[in-house]
Each structure stands twice: as C-alpha cells, then as structure tokens.
Motif scaffolding. Sequence first.
Motif, PDB file in Angstrom:
ATOM      1  N   GLY A  29       0.818  -1.198   0.000  1.00  0.00           N
ATOM      2  CA  GLY A  29       0.000   0.000   0.000  1.00  0.00           C
ATOM      3  C   GLY A  29       0.856   1.254   0.000  1.00  0.00           C
ATOM      4  N   GLY A  33      -1.564   4.949   3.635  1.00  0.00           N
ATOM      5  CA  GLY A  33      -2.492   3.886   4.010  1.00  0.00           C
ATOM      6  C   GLY A  33      -1.826   2.816   4.866  1.00  0.00           C
ATOM      7  N   GLY A  35       1.184   1.453   4.209  1.00  0.00           N
ATOM      8  CA  GLY A  35       2.145   0.658   3.448  1.00  0.00           C
ATOM      9  C   GLY A  35       3.506   1.312   3.380  1.00  0.00           C
ATOM     10  N   ARG A  41       0.233  -1.708  -5.936  1.00  0.00           N
ATOM     11  CA  ARG A  41      -1.018  -1.761  -5.186  1.00  0.00           C
ATOM     12  C   ARG A  41      -1.879  -2.901  -5.742  1.00  0.00           C
ATOM     13  NH1 ARG A  41       2.180   1.416  -3.820  1.00  0.00           N
ATOM     14  NH2 ARG A  41       1.941   3.637  -3.469  1.00  0.00           N
TER      15      ARG A  41
END
Length: 140
Positions: A29, A33, A35, A41
């Motif tokens: 991610g 978010g 990540g 993604r």
Amino acid sequence: MECTIDWGGPEGMLFVARTGSGHVAAMDGAPDGGGHNLAPRPMEMLLSGAGGCAAYDVVLILKRGRHAVTGCQVKLTAERAETDPKVFTKIHFAFAVAGKALPAAAVERAVQLSHEKYCSASAMLAKTAAITHSVTITDA
C-alpha cells in the motif's frame, strides 16, 4: 484456479500472493495507508492483469493468423469511483503493436476479439467500467 495471500505483518501493508501455478507476487500500500510502497497496489495488479490478458490475446490471435508480429505493448489508463468501493469506471487500452507488414485490419480485429470474446479480465471489468481502446501499428 487458486491463490493464497499472506500478510507481511503489523509493520505495514505488504501482502504476498502465491498462485496455484507456483508463482509469487507482492503487493503493498501507499505510505498514507500504512504501506511502505514496496510493491504494486492490489488495484494496479488488477489493471495489469487486464492488460496482460488483452496483450496475450492480441499476440496469440496475430500469431495464429500467421502475421509477423514482433512486439506488443498496451498502456492502460484508468479512472476510479470517488466513493467506496472505488471500482474502475473508465479504462483505456492503448495498444502499440509492431511487426513486418502487419495489416491494420488484422490488428484491429485481434484487439476487438480480445475485448469482445476472449479476455476474461476485460469482461469482468466491463461490468463497472467503460472500456475503450486505441491501436498504433509500427513496421518492425
């Protein structure tokens, strides 16, 4: 068909997919978010799969027609819905096909057949997205 997805752990949003055919792919991610931007993604993978499916079809159709295809690239651009679920709403496939004396009609037909008959990924995405395509042919 099957695949298994394993989460990399609480320090991020890295996921590793293991496919039934024995291959491995990573997904991650964006930092905003949770990540670490270490891999594509999941939605990019979905879009890539549609592009791979369509390109595969086009090359196979041209080869079966005994056309001298030497290259095929497809660039996909997509728009997504602004609210959840953020499905694809528009997808454009820009094909660049190269070959020796490729008839434009044969290339256009291969693209049409992929989108209308053979590409399972495009067929599924067409349930939510308006799909368009363009074709550029170069002699190589």
